[in-house]
Design an enzyme around this catalytic site. Sequence first.
Site, short mmCIF file in Angstrom:
data_model
loop_
_atom_site.label_atom_id
_atom_site.label_comp_id
_atom_site.label_asym_id
_atom_site.label_seq_id
_atom_site.Cartn_x
_atom_site.Cartn_y
_atom_site.Cartn_z
CD GLU A 1 -2.71 -1.54 2.36
OE1 GLU A 1 -2.70 -0.69 3.27
OE2 GLU A 1 -3.38 -2.59 2.40
CG ASN B 1 -0.48 -6.55 -1.85
OD1 ASN B 1 -1.13 -6.97 -2.78
ND2 ASN B 1 -0.84 -6.70 -0.57
CG HIS C 1 -9.30 -6.11 0.52
ND1 HIS C 1 -9.61 -7.27 1.21
CD2 HIS C 1 -7.99 -5.88 0.77
CE1 HIS C 1 -8.56 -7.71 1.87
NE2 HIS C 1 -7.55 -6.88 1.61
CD GLU D 1 -4.16 -8.04 1.14
OE1 GLU D 1 -5.07 -7.45 1.77
OE2 GLU D 1 -2.97 -7.69 1.23
CG ASP E 1 -11.95 -9.52 1.27
OD1 ASP E 1 -11.34 -9.53 2.35
OD2 ASP E 1 -12.02 -8.50 0.54
O1 G3I Z 1 -2.74 -10.94 18.22
C1 G3I Z 1 -3.33 -9.85 18.96
C2 G3I Z 1 -3.96 -10.34 20.26
O2 G3I Z 1 -2.93 -10.86 21.10
C3 G3I Z 1 -4.69 -9.19 20.94
O3 G3I Z 1 -5.33 -9.66 22.10
C4 G3I Z 1 -5.71 -8.60 19.97
C5 G3I Z 1 -6.49 -7.45 20.56
O4 G3I Z 1 -5.80 -6.27 20.34
O5 G3I Z 1 -5.02 -8.13 18.77
C6 G3I Z 1 -4.39 -9.21 18.09
O6 G3I Z 1 -3.74 -8.70 16.96
C7 G3I Z 1 -4.64 -8.35 15.92
C8 G3I Z 1 -4.15 -9.06 14.64
O7 G3I Z 1 -4.93 -8.64 13.49
C9 G3I Z 1 -4.31 -10.59 14.80
O8 G3I Z 1 -3.75 -11.16 13.62
C10 G3I Z 1 -4.56 -6.83 15.72
O9 G3I Z 1 -5.13 -6.18 16.85
C11 G3I Z 1 -5.33 -6.45 14.46
O10 G3I Z 1 -5.13 -5.07 14.17
C12 G3I Z 1 -4.79 -7.24 13.27
O11 G3I Z 1 -5.60 -6.87 12.16
C13 G3I Z 1 -5.05 -7.28 10.89
C14 G3I Z 1 -4.78 -6.01 10.07
O12 G3I Z 1 -4.38 -6.38 8.73
C15 G3I Z 1 -3.67 -5.17 10.69
O13 G3I Z 1 -2.47 -5.89 10.69
C16 G3I Z 1 -6.11 -8.13 10.21
O14 G3I Z 1 -6.24 -9.38 10.90
C17 G3I Z 1 -5.71 -8.40 8.76
O15 G3I Z 1 -6.76 -9.07 8.09
C18 G3I Z 1 -5.42 -7.08 8.06
O16 G3I Z 1 -4.98 -7.41 6.76
C19 G3I Z 1 -4.73 -6.29 5.89
C20 G3I Z 1 -3.45 -6.58 5.12
O17 G3I Z 1 -2.37 -6.78 6.02
C21 G3I Z 1 -3.17 -5.47 4.12
N1 G3I Z 1 -4.32 -5.28 3.21
C22 G3I Z 1 -5.57 -4.98 3.94
C23 G3I Z 1 -5.90 -6.13 4.89
C24 G3I Z 1 -7.23 -5.91 5.57
O18 G3I Z 1 -7.18 -4.78 6.38
#
Ligand code: G3I
Length: 361
Positions: free
Chosen positions: A156, A201, A241, A271, A273
Site C-alpha cells: 500500500e 501490493n 478487496h 487478498e 474478498d
Molecule cells: O494478536 C493480537 C492479540 O494478542 C490481541 O489480544 C488482539 C487485541 O488487540 O489483537 C491481536 O492482533 C490483531 C491481529 O490482526 C491478529 O492477527 C490486531 O489487533 C489487528 O489489528 C490485526 O488486524 C489485521 C490487520 O491487517 C492489521 O495488521 C487483520 O487481521 C488483517 O486481516 C489485516 O490485513 C490487511 C493486510 O495486512 C493489508 N491489506 C488490507 C488487509 C485488511 O485490512
Amino acid sequence: MLNDPTIDRRDALRHVAGAIACAAVSPPARAATGEAGRAVPFGSAVQIPWLVDNPEYRAAIVRHCSIIVPEGGLKWLDMRPDPKSYWFGLGDQLVDFGARHDMQVRGHTLVWHGALPQWAKELGSATEATHALSDHITKVVGRYAGRIASWDVINEPLPEDQQTPNERRTSIWYRLLGEDYIALALRLANAADPRAELVINEYDLEFVGARFERKRAGMLDLLEKVKKSGAPVHALGLQGHLRGERDIDRPGLARFIREVRGLGLDIVVTELDVMDYSLPGDVAERDTAVAARAAALLDVVFENCTPRAVLTWGLSDRHVWVPDYFKRRDKLPNRPLPLDENYAAKPFQRVLERFGAKVRN
Ligand code: G3I
C-alpha cells in the site's frame, strides 16, 4: 480503508443487479492455465494460531489451499518488540505448516505503514530508517529464503485518495527516505533471497470511478519509476478487496493490467474478498452478489493475463477481518468469503473453481 456510511441502499441494489447481470453474460472463464500451461495456485490468507489450535480450520485450509499467506505473524508489530529483537515464532509455524502440506507460502509484508511497533513509528532520520529496513529485510527474508517463494515487499505505497500520479502515501518510510525506500527494499529483499518473487501490493485498483482511475495512474507511475531505477520487482499485487456497491471497471482494469504486463510485470491476486455491508440481508441474494463481484474481477484478470496466484483474504466467513471495520447496519454476520461459517462452499467458491481452484483431498 474507511467504511462509506453514505452508501445509499437503492444505489447498492442497482449496482448489485448490474453486477449479477454482467457476471451472468460474461464469457465462460478461461481455464486457469496460462503461459506454457502453468497452473495457477489458489489459496487463502491464514491466521497462523488457528492452523495450530483449530483442527476444523486447519482441515479446510489443507483441503482448499495450495498457497497460503499470513494475515498476521510476519508484520513488524508481530515480530519486532524492539530495534534489536526478532520473534519468528509465527513465521516458523507458517513455513513448517506449508512445507508439511506441500503448499507455496507468501510473505506479508516487509514494508507497510500499518502494524508498526512504536519504536519504528519513532524512527527519526534517513540513517535510522535505512538501518532498520536493511536489518529487518535481510534477517527476515534471509531466514525464510527458499521457503517463502513470494513477498509483498511494499504494501500500500499509494495514498488513500490519489490526486496526482506522482503522489505517494506519507508513511514513515516515505517521510524519511522519499520514494527511494521502495527500490531500497526491493534490492535488499532480492539480495537476501534472489529466488523470491518480489511484489508491490495495493488495494482500490479495481473499480469504476475517477478516484480509482487516479489510483491506477499512480500505480503505473510508481511501477515505471521502479523499473527505471533498475530495482528488481516481479509482480503487482491486486489486493482485490471488493465491495458490493462498487462496480469492477472492466475496460479500465483490463487496460491497466495490459500496461502493467507491458512493464514486464506479472499479476498476483493477493487478498480477494467482497465486503458485503451494503448488500441485501437475504443470504442467497447476498451470496450471489458476492460471487458475481468476484467473477467480474477474475474475468478481467484472466482475460488479460495468467495471474501468478489467486488468494482470498480468508477462507470461511467464520473467521474474517471484515466485521472489524465494515459491520452491517442490520447486524447480520458478514459473508465476504468463499466458504460459509460451516466451511460449506458458497457460490463464491464455485467461481474460484470455474477459474481453476481445486479441492486438494
Ligand atoms: O494478536 C493480537 C492479540 O494478542 C490481541 O489480544 C488482539 C487485541 O488487540 O489483537 C491481536 O492482533 C490483531 C491481529 O490482526 C491478529 O492477527 C490486531 O489487533 C489487528 O489489528 C490485526 O488486524 C489485521 C490487520 O491487517 C492489521 O495488521 C487483520 O487481521 C488483517 O486481516 C489485516 O490485513 C490487511 C493486510 O495486512 C493489508 N491489506 C488490507 C488487509 C485488511 O485490512
